[in-house]
Design a protein around this motif. Structure first.
Motif, PDB file in Angstrom:
ATOM      1  N   PHE A   1       0.814  -1.228   0.000  1.00  0.00           N
ATOM      2  CA  PHE A   1       0.000   0.000   0.000  1.00  0.00           C
ATOM      3  C   PHE A   1       0.841   1.268   0.000  1.00  0.00           C
ATOM      4  N   ASP A   2       2.065   1.172   0.535  1.00  0.00           N
ATOM      5  CA  ASP A   2       2.879   2.392   0.607  1.00  0.00           C
ATOM      6  C   ASP A   2       3.795   2.518  -0.610  1.00  0.00           C
TER       7      ASP A   2
ATOM      8  N   SER B   1       5.441   5.698  -6.662  1.00  0.00           N
ATOM      9  CA  SER B   1       5.451   5.742  -8.123  1.00  0.00           C
ATOM     10  C   SER B   1       6.648   6.554  -8.596  1.00  0.00           C
TER      11      SER B   1
ATOM     12  N   THR C   1       5.800  10.230  -9.230  1.00  0.00           N
ATOM     13  CA  THR C   1       5.442  11.214  -8.202  1.00  0.00           C
ATOM     14  C   THR C   1       6.308  11.108  -6.945  1.00  0.00           C
TER      15      THR C   1
ATOM     16  N   ARG D   1      -8.111  10.929  -9.145  1.00  0.00           N
ATOM     17  CA  ARG D   1      -6.652  10.997  -9.071  1.00  0.00           C
ATOM     18  C   ARG D   1      -6.286  11.638  -7.737  1.00  0.00           C
TER      19      ARG D   1
ATOM     20  N   HIS E   1      -1.886  13.391  -3.936  1.00  0.00           N
ATOM     21  CA  HIS E   1      -0.610  13.060  -3.290  1.00  0.00           C
ATOM     22  C   HIS E   1       0.351  12.367  -4.246  1.00  0.00           C
ATOM     23  N   ALA E   2      -0.041  11.201  -4.776  1.00  0.00           N
ATOM     24  CA  ALA E   2       0.888  10.464  -5.641  1.00  0.00           C
ATOM     25  C   ALA E   2       0.227   9.915  -6.891  1.00  0.00           C
ATOM     26  N   GLY E   3      -0.980  10.379  -7.176  1.00  0.00           N
ATOM     27  CA  GLY E   3      -1.582  10.051  -8.472  1.00  0.00           C
ATOM     28  C   GLY E   3      -2.355   8.751  -8.558  1.00  0.00           C
TER      29      GLY E   3
ATOM     30  N   HIS F   1      -1.649   5.248  -0.181  1.00  0.00           N
ATOM     31  CA  HIS F   1      -1.055   5.660   1.086  1.00  0.00           C
ATOM     32  C   HIS F   1      -2.077   6.038   2.142  1.00  0.00           C
TER      33      HIS F   1
END
Lengths: 377, 164
Positions: free
Chosen positions: A343-344, A347, A350, B42, B45-47, B82
């Protein structure tokens, strides 16, 4: 149990295709249910069925790591056919390798055996740890590495039984599909202990670096002040063990003894290592009479011997601090990791803030991995 | 500034969601106990695909230890990666990076900030960020998503126009 997609152990492994692609040093594959049994001797298959696998946390089916809510997996990583995240090579390709252009992905198989993060190599019966790690190595080569040239294996070995670990290193250490050994952050003794030296000797002889992935188990309370009450406390506390391991490896002179040894701490963040290394130098100046045979200033060992992977990436509020602290630690010794399918997950698109320097990004995504694994770019 | 009919009411039952493409972007439309909400698919934070795979959940809160605990059903959505949390109705983030600060200092207010200041004393509180969301209405028996700007406009120009 039936073994499906069985490929001969001699199947060729293609040369790494690097181009401008990137490294991902932390991908978690999981064998499809029942698949590992086919690689185990009957005696141990029965043993596991009847008695389970007792590991260094003393239990066979209860995990010391709390909850494991949703298997700690990305919600979108569950295959539609009801199998487990990380068990479908097609989905690994579709969600990770293809979209991000990953050309070398290194497998960190932390199952099966005990529970997640408490894998095969921690089985209390070293013979069981040995056959389980052998089974995992054969499975990951035949089912993932041979069919997918972008993926490489990190080989777990029975780390607490050096003689068996060496047997396994000699068995598969020269296979081009294996790029590193897989150790864990929690061990019976600190990593600089002489009980592990024979493993380091064999690793160096086979030109294999060692990745120490964050884990549970190890046979001790999970922090230096005992057991934690909260999942949050446990989760954050993981970094302590890696800090202790770094101090032990350096101060025991392990790197003087094995000048070719390279280790990587996986999934333990990056930034906290920087002030630790500075503090270590500071105290060593006064206390160096305790370790007169240490050949270098402690922090100098980092550049040649200690790498860390990025995930879970530190996210300081001031985005400039991320690059500053990485520079402070050692910009040549940080390698990208995604931790797919957990889950953590980070990518590649990003993970770094917009103002992160391109040159440093290139090192982390590609160059530093080449150095660590001894590959040509 | 356009209204798009995205589904029949019957297509998105209570507790269901549908991902639609509007102006080239994936948008998640939710039916939460008969109320409809829409957010960009989306996570800021990280898409990650927040609406496709996010979990809608309720939130418990209490003023202080031993005070009554209130529970609000289906208040938030949690990101599949996350676990960042957003108010499903407004898109407001509950991850406030300023909490890490000890020193109180002036805060720049970004459009959509729910308050003019952020309490530095910590705890989970509404952060200054609001993810992209859309107004949803029922027109006849159609679910309609309106892409007009939903955040209140701020700044000198907005003040000049609102005084008129």
């Amino acid at each position: 149990m039936t073994v499906i997609d069985h490929a001969p152990a001699t199947a060729p492994v293609s040369e790494p295709v690097l181009g401008t692609g990137i490294f991902d040093v932390d991908i978690h594959p999981v064998p499809k249910e029942g698949l590992i049994a086919g690689y185990l001797p009957e005696r141990w298959r029965k043993h596991i069925a009847e008695y389970g696998v007792r590991t260094t946390n003393g239990l066979s089916t209860v995990t010391e790591y709390p909850q494991m809510f949703g298997g700690a997996m990305r919600n979108d990583a569950w295959p539609t056919d009801g199998t487990y995240p990380g068990s479908s090579l097609d989905l690994i390709r579709e969600q990770l390798l293809d979209p991000y252009g990953i050309t070398i992905g290194v497998l960190q198989c932390l199952a099966p055996g005990g529970q997640t993060l408490n894998p095969a190599s921690q089985a209390l019966d070293p013979r069981l740890a040995h056959v389980l790690t052998q089974a995992i190595n054969d499975w990951q080569l035949e089912h993932i590495v041979y069919p997918e040239p972008r993926l490489r294996a990190s080989a777990p070995v029975a780390f607490e039984a050096a003689d068996l670990a060496i047997k396994e290193i000699e068995r598969i250490g020269s296979n081009p599909g294996v790029v590193s050994l897989l150790g864990l952050s929690k061990t019976l003794e600190p990593l600089g202990s002489r009980r592990y030296w024979p493993i380091y000797e064999a690793a160096v002889a086979h030109d294999l670096p060692i990745q120490f992935h964050l884990s549970q188990g190890g046979g001790h309370a999970n922090t230096g002040t005992g057991w934690t009450s909260y999942h949050t406390e446990y989760h954050v506390g993981h970094t302590q063990s890696l800090q202790s391991q770094m101090l032990s490896l350096i101060l025991t002179g392990t790197f003087d003894r094995f000048p070719e040894l390279k280790v990587m701490f996986v999934e333990g963040n990056v930034l906290h290592f920087a002030p630790l290394a500075e503090r270590l130098d500071y105290h060593w100046k006064n206390l160096r009479s305790e370790v007169p045979d240490l050949q270098r200033k402690p922090s100098e060992y980092i550049k040649d011997h200690i790498w860390v992977s990025t995930q879970p990436i530190d996210e300081p509020e001031n985005p400039h601090h991320l690059a500053e602290m990485i520079e402070e630690f050692c910009p040549d010794n940080v390698v990208f990791a995604s931790d797919y399918p957990h889950f953590d997950f980070d990518s590649p698109e990003t993970v770094f803030p917009a103002e992160f320097p391109d040159e440093l990004k290139q090192k982390i995504f590609r160059d530093n991995g080449l150095t660590f694994f001894g590959l040509d770019g | 500034m356009t209204k798009y009919a995205v589904a029949n009411v019957a297509d998105i039952g209570p507790g269901e969601r549908r991902i639609v493409e509007i102006e080239g972007r994936a948008v998640g439309v939710f039916n939460v106990e008969g109320e409809y909400y829409a957010l960009l698919d989306r996570c800021p934070h990280a898409g990650a695909a927040l609406c496709s795979f996010g979990t809608v959940f309720g939130v418990s809160e209490s003023e202080a230890p031993d005070m009554p605990v209130t529970y609000e059903r289906n208040r938030s959505i949690r990101c599949p990666w996350h676990a960042w949390e957003y108010d499903i109705r407004t898109g407001e983030s509950f991850f406030d990076p300023r909490n890490a600060r000890v020193r109180k200092y002036n805060v720049e207010v970004v459009p959509g900030s729910p308050e003019d200041t952020v309490d530095p004393d910590g705890g989970v509180q509404k952060g200054p960020y609001v993810m992209e969301g859309y107004a949803v209405s029922i027109d006849g028996d159609m679910v309609v998503v309106d892409t007009s700007r939903r955040r209140p406009a701020r700044g000198p120009r907005a003040e000049a126009t609102s005084r008129s």
